[in-house]
Design a protein around this motif. Structure first.
Motif, mmCIF file in Angstrom:
data_model
loop_
_atom_site.group_PDB
_atom_site.id
_atom_site.type_symbol
_atom_site.label_atom_id
_atom_site.label_comp_id
_atom_site.label_asym_id
_atom_site.label_seq_id
_atom_site.Cartn_x
_atom_site.Cartn_y
_atom_site.Cartn_z
ATOM 1 N N TYR A 182 30.440 -68.943 -79.093
ATOM 2 C CA TYR A 182 30.036 -67.473 -79.632
ATOM 3 C C TYR A 182 29.415 -66.873 -78.259
ATOM 4 O O TYR A 182 29.909 -65.484 -78.533
ATOM 5 C CB TYR A 182 28.531 -67.867 -80.477
ATOM 6 C CG TYR A 182 28.073 -66.821 -81.119
ATOM 7 C CD1 TYR A 182 28.068 -66.159 -82.298
ATOM 8 C CD2 TYR A 182 26.688 -66.165 -80.269
ATOM 9 C CE1 TYR A 182 27.452 -65.185 -82.980
ATOM 10 C CE2 TYR A 182 26.030 -65.113 -81.000
ATOM 11 C CZ TYR A 182 26.469 -64.631 -82.062
ATOM 12 O OH TYR A 182 25.712 -63.567 -82.429
ATOM 13 N N PHE A 183 28.724 -67.270 -77.530
ATOM 14 C CA PHE A 183 28.078 -66.480 -76.577
ATOM 15 C C PHE A 183 29.146 -65.932 -75.527
ATOM 16 O O PHE A 183 29.131 -65.030 -75.179
ATOM 17 C CB PHE A 183 26.749 -67.269 -75.872
ATOM 18 C CG PHE A 183 25.903 -67.617 -76.828
ATOM 19 C CD1 PHE A 183 24.909 -66.540 -77.003
ATOM 20 C CD2 PHE A 183 25.621 -69.038 -77.283
ATOM 21 C CE1 PHE A 183 23.762 -66.951 -77.930
ATOM 22 C CE2 PHE A 183 24.692 -69.217 -78.104
ATOM 23 C CZ PHE A 183 23.563 -67.974 -78.489
ATOM 24 N N TYR A 184 30.009 -66.986 -75.148
ATOM 25 C CA TYR A 184 31.050 -66.542 -74.112
ATOM 26 C C TYR A 184 31.943 -65.532 -74.674
ATOM 27 O O TYR A 184 32.359 -64.768 -74.139
ATOM 28 C CB TYR A 184 31.896 -67.815 -73.846
ATOM 29 C CG TYR A 184 32.823 -67.711 -72.505
ATOM 30 C CD1 TYR A 184 32.566 -68.005 -71.572
ATOM 31 C CD2 TYR A 184 34.229 -67.168 -72.942
ATOM 32 C CE1 TYR A 184 33.517 -67.979 -70.362
ATOM 33 C CE2 TYR A 184 35.180 -67.144 -71.968
ATOM 34 C CZ TYR A 184 34.652 -67.492 -70.643
ATOM 35 O OH TYR A 184 35.494 -67.435 -69.753
ATOM 36 N N ASP A 185 32.184 -65.868 -75.816
ATOM 37 C CA ASP A 185 33.353 -65.004 -76.639
ATOM 38 C C ASP A 185 32.747 -63.608 -76.813
ATOM 39 O O ASP A 185 33.313 -62.442 -76.271
ATOM 40 C CB ASP A 185 33.526 -65.330 -78.037
ATOM 41 C CG ASP A 185 34.653 -64.710 -78.706
ATOM 42 O OD1 ASP A 185 34.534 -63.366 -78.937
ATOM 43 O OD2 ASP A 185 35.691 -65.192 -79.250
ATOM 44 N N LEU A 186 31.402 -63.283 -77.096
ATOM 45 C CA LEU A 186 30.813 -62.005 -76.962
ATOM 46 C C LEU A 186 30.688 -61.524 -75.606
ATOM 47 O O LEU A 186 30.826 -60.131 -75.333
ATOM 48 C CB LEU A 186 29.330 -62.178 -77.574
ATOM 49 C CG LEU A 186 29.157 -62.336 -79.047
ATOM 50 C CD1 LEU A 186 27.657 -62.616 -79.351
ATOM 51 C CD2 LEU A 186 29.755 -61.193 -79.735
ATOM 52 N N VAL A 187 30.361 -62.064 -74.490
ATOM 53 C CA VAL A 187 30.143 -61.620 -73.120
ATOM 54 C C VAL A 187 31.535 -61.019 -72.884
ATOM 55 O O VAL A 187 31.783 -59.870 -72.581
ATOM 56 C CB VAL A 187 29.802 -62.634 -72.246
ATOM 57 C CG1 VAL A 187 29.884 -62.186 -70.872
ATOM 58 C CG2 VAL A 187 28.195 -62.839 -72.336
ATOM 59 N N LYS A 188 32.756 -61.899 -72.867
ATOM 60 C CA LYS A 188 33.981 -61.333 -72.483
ATOM 61 C C LYS A 188 34.442 -60.097 -73.047
ATOM 62 O O LYS A 188 35.121 -59.490 -72.647
ATOM 63 C CB LYS A 188 34.791 -62.565 -72.391
ATOM 64 C CG LYS A 188 34.356 -63.609 -71.440
ATOM 65 C CD LYS A 188 34.072 -63.144 -70.083
ATOM 66 C CE LYS A 188 33.596 -64.298 -68.918
ATOM 67 N NZ LYS A 188 33.187 -63.584 -67.813
#
Length: 250
Positions: free
Chosen positions: A179-185
């Motif tokens: 969730y977090f990685y996806d949002l950042v990138k």
């Protein structure tokens, strides 16, 4: 970086560039290649010869600045935590005082490799680590742009490069690890789009750039090889054959 005979190296003598997050990996390689083209390059990061970030790795921004100068440019190391607005404000003031403008800004701050947890749902992922990852990957870019872009829009031709992972087409149809990685990138992809619109009236350009499978210092160390013998890792990781030197994205 090798070039074909009919592809001349760009001449960036007189160009003032700043690479935010230039301690290692893509940021360091981009800074060095800007230097190879003759640019003056300010390189920032949190790890210096006197102090390491939580990464606790040996690469320093002073080393990056020296590599820029050795490549043919002028490297200037400025220790900066891009999560601290006052430090970024001071960085912008220094560039303004010393150069009076900024021609190229590369927003490469990341620092999240040790924070995201592969394939863990948002309710399973460590919350503090996830929120820290978002601050490192999103807030740093916004803070840097806020303070540094006033220098870049002083004359036409400015360039902003937002570094991310994955193209818009790929990220738009794939789950990116957590969730977090996806949002950042995906946020950084949007930053390039938004900045392109905001810079257009000033004759500026913004792009978002994603490297492929990059042979960063951390990746090489993990696989127990160096840039000189990286092919030795292919026996255990055959797909590593498609990996790229950081100099390529530079």
């Amino acid at each position: 970086m090798e070039r074909t005979p009919d592809t001349p190296a760009p001449d960036l003598r007189g160009t003032i560039a700043l690479v935010a997050g230039a301690t290692r990996g893509a940021g360091r390689a981009i800074a060095v290649q800007l230097g190879a083209a003759g640019a003056t390059v300010y390189v920032t990061g949190r790890t210096t010869r006197e102090r390491r970030s939580e990464y606790n790795r040996s690469e320093t921004i002073e080393e990056t600045a020296e590599l820029v100068t050795e490549a043919g440019g002028t490297g200037i190391a400025v220790p900066t935590d891009h999560l601290v607005p006052e430090q970024v404000r001071a960085l912008a003031e220094r560039v303004d005082t010393e150069q009076g403008r900024l021609d190229v800004l590369v927003n490469d701050v990341w620092g999240g490799e040790r924070l995201f947890e592969f394939d863990k749902k948002v309710w399973e992922h460590d919350l503090d680590a996830g929120l820290r990852l978002m601050r490192l990957g999103v807030d740093t870019h916004a803070i840097s742009s806020h303070f540094l872009l006033p220098l870049l829009v002083r004359r036409p031709g400015g360039l902003v490069v937002e570094m991310t992972d994955g193209t818009a087409a790929y990220n738009g149809s794939h789950y990116r690890n957590s969730y977090f990685y996806d949002l950042v990138k995906n946020s950084v992809l949007r930053m390039g789009y938004v900045l392109a619109h905001e810079l257009q009236p000033y004759g500026g350009t913004a792009v978002t750039l994603t490297p492929g499978w990059m042979r960063s210092e951390m990746m090489l160390e993990t696989l127990g090889v160096t840039e000189e013998n990286w092919r030795d890792a292919l026996t255990g990781v055959p797909h590593f054959c498609i990996s790229e030197s950081p100099s390529y994205v530079g």
